[in-house]
Motif scaffolding. Structure first.
Motif, PDB file in Angstrom:
ATOM      1  N   TYR A  39      26.764 -11.794 -15.385  1.00 51.21           N
ATOM      2  CA  TYR A  39      27.781 -12.709 -14.876  1.00 51.21           C
ATOM      3  C   TYR A  39      29.135 -12.011 -14.829  1.00 51.21           C
ATOM      4  N   GLU A  40      29.764 -12.080 -13.682  1.00 48.48           N
ATOM      5  CA  GLU A  40      31.140 -11.612 -13.524  1.00 48.48           C
ATOM      6  C   GLU A  40      32.016 -12.774 -13.981  1.00 48.48           C
ATOM      7  N   CYS A  41      32.872 -12.529 -14.970  1.00 46.29           N
ATOM      8  CA  CYS A  41      33.719 -13.578 -15.544  1.00 46.29           C
ATOM      9  C   CYS A  41      35.178 -13.143 -15.505  1.00 46.29           C
ATOM     10  N   TYR A  42      36.069 -14.111 -15.544  1.00 51.88           N
ATOM     11  CA  TYR A  42      37.488 -13.796 -15.619  1.00 51.88           C
ATOM     12  C   TYR A  42      38.152 -14.686 -16.660  1.00 51.88           C
ATOM     13  N   TRP A  43      39.243 -14.179 -17.219  1.00 51.91           N
ATOM     14  CA  TRP A  43      40.005 -14.900 -18.232  1.00 51.91           C
ATOM     15  C   TRP A  43      41.430 -14.387 -18.239  1.00 51.91           C
ATOM     16  N   ARG A  44      42.302 -15.181 -18.824  1.00 50.11           N
ATOM     17  CA  ARG A  44      43.715 -14.829 -18.920  1.00 50.11           C
ATOM     18  C   ARG A  44      44.054 -14.577 -20.384  1.00 50.11           C
ATOM     19  N   ALA A  45      44.659 -13.426 -20.654  1.00 47.44           N
ATOM     20  CA  ALA A  45      45.076 -13.085 -22.012  1.00 47.44           C
ATOM     21  C   ALA A  45      46.363 -12.278 -21.926  1.00 47.44           C
ATOM     22  N   GLY A  46      47.312 -12.623 -22.739  1.00 49.60           N
ATOM     23  CA  GLY A  46      48.579 -11.900 -22.748  1.00 49.60           C
ATOM     24  C   GLY A  46      49.320 -11.986 -21.425  1.00 49.60           C
ATOM     25  N   GLY A  47      49.124 -13.101 -20.713  1.00 44.10           N
ATOM     26  CA  GLY A  47      49.806 -13.291 -19.437  1.00 44.10           C
ATOM     27  C   GLY A  47      49.216 -12.503 -18.285  1.00 44.10           C
ATOM     28  N   VAL A  48      48.052 -11.876 -18.506  1.00 47.86           N
ATOM     29  CA  VAL A  48      47.422 -11.042 -17.482  1.00 47.86           C
ATOM     30  C   VAL A  48      45.985 -11.519 -17.261  1.00 47.86           C
ATOM     31  N   TRP A  49      45.536 -11.517 -16.006  1.00 48.44           N
ATOM     32  CA  TRP A  49      44.144 -11.854 -15.699  1.00 48.44           C
ATOM     33  C   TRP A  49      43.255 -10.649 -15.929  1.00 48.44           C
ATOM     34  N   HIS A  50      42.100 -10.884 -16.535  1.00 53.33           N
ATOM     35  CA  HIS A  50      41.111  -9.839 -16.811  1.00 53.33           C
ATOM     36  C   HIS A  50      39.787 -10.263 -16.199  1.00 53.33           C
ATOM     37  N   GLU A  51      38.915  -9.296 -15.951  1.00 55.74           N
ATOM     38  CA  GLU A  51      37.565  -9.626 -15.514  1.00 55.74           C
ATOM     39  C   GLU A  51      36.590  -8.659 -16.157  1.00 55.74           C
ATOM     40  N   GLY A  52      35.364  -9.119 -16.292  1.00 56.21           N
ATOM     41  CA  GLY A  52      34.333  -8.284 -16.891  1.00 56.21           C
ATOM     42  C   GLY A  52      32.964  -8.802 -16.529  1.00 56.21           C
ATOM     43  N   ARG A  53      31.963  -7.989 -16.781  1.00 58.94           N
ATOM     44  CA  ARG A  53      30.581  -8.335 -16.492  1.00 58.94           C
ATOM     45  C   ARG A  53      29.838  -8.458 -17.819  1.00 58.94           C
ATOM     46  N   PHE A  54      29.125  -9.574 -17.990  1.00 57.77           N
ATOM     47  CA  PHE A  54      28.453  -9.863 -19.250  1.00 57.77           C
ATOM     48  C   PHE A  54      27.019 -10.276 -19.006  1.00 57.77           C
ATOM     49  N   ALA A  55      26.129  -9.893 -19.921  1.00 56.71           N
ATOM     50  CA  ALA A  55      24.729 -10.287 -19.850  1.00 56.71           C
ATOM     51  C   ALA A  55      24.597 -11.760 -20.230  1.00 56.71           C
ATOM     52  N   GLU A  56      23.596 -12.408 -19.643  1.00 53.94           N
ATOM     53  CA  GLU A  56      23.375 -13.827 -19.898  1.00 53.94           C
ATOM     54  C   GLU A  56      23.213 -14.125 -21.389  1.00 53.94           C
ATOM     55  N   HIS A  57      22.512 -13.247 -22.131  1.00 54.87           N
ATOM     56  CA  HIS A  57      22.258 -13.500 -23.550  1.00 54.87           C
ATOM     57  C   HIS A  57      23.513 -13.341 -24.417  1.00 54.87           C
ATOM     58  N   ASP A  58      24.599 -12.813 -23.861  1.00 51.92           N
ATOM     59  CA  ASP A  58      25.853 -12.663 -24.610  1.00 51.92           C
ATOM     60  C   ASP A  58      26.772 -13.873 -24.474  1.00 51.92           C
ATOM     61  N   LEU A  59      26.386 -14.829 -23.615  1.00 54.25           N
ATOM     62  CA  LEU A  59      27.264 -15.958 -23.313  1.00 54.25           C
ATOM     63  C   LEU A  59      26.666 -17.276 -23.770  1.00 54.25           C
ATOM     64  N   GLU A  60      27.549 -18.248 -24.005  1.00 56.21           N
ATOM     65  CA  GLU A  60      27.142 -19.630 -24.259  1.00 56.21           C
ATOM     66  C   GLU A  60      28.157 -20.539 -23.578  1.00 56.21           C
ATOM     67  N   ARG A  61      27.735 -21.748 -23.264  1.00 58.32           N
ATOM     68  CA  ARG A  61      28.650 -22.706 -22.663  1.00 58.32           C
ATOM     69  C   ARG A  61      29.772 -23.039 -23.634  1.00 58.32           C
ATOM     70  N   ASP A  62      30.950 -23.262 -23.095  1.00 58.24           N
ATOM     71  CA  ASP A  62      32.070 -23.680 -23.932  1.00 58.24           C
ATOM     72  C   ASP A  62      31.690 -24.993 -24.603  1.00 58.24           C
TER      73      ASP A  62
END
Length: 66
Positions: A39-62
């Protein structure tokens, strides 16, 4: 074609290894048909947008804790 998988674009997810890291799924990626999705994901940290790729088994629903 809609890929299989637990998450879809727009879902809010967390890293299992760092539950404080909340991200939004941008895209589900199929590298190999018989392998788990990435999954390609994005998030905001420190006032900057970031993106990364993560395996399904590394993620959980909020809101979900395993």
């Amino acid at each position: 074609m809609t890929p299989r998988g637990m998450f879809k674009p727009g879902d809010v997810v967390r890293l299992k290894s760092n539950p404080d890291q909340v991200m939004t799924v941008a895209e589900a990626i199929v590298d190999f048909p018989n392998e788990p999705l990435w999954y390609e994901c994005y998030w905001r940290a420190g006032g900057v947008w970031h993106e990364g790729r993560f395996a399904e088994h590394d993620l959980e629903r909020d809101g979900q804790r395993s």
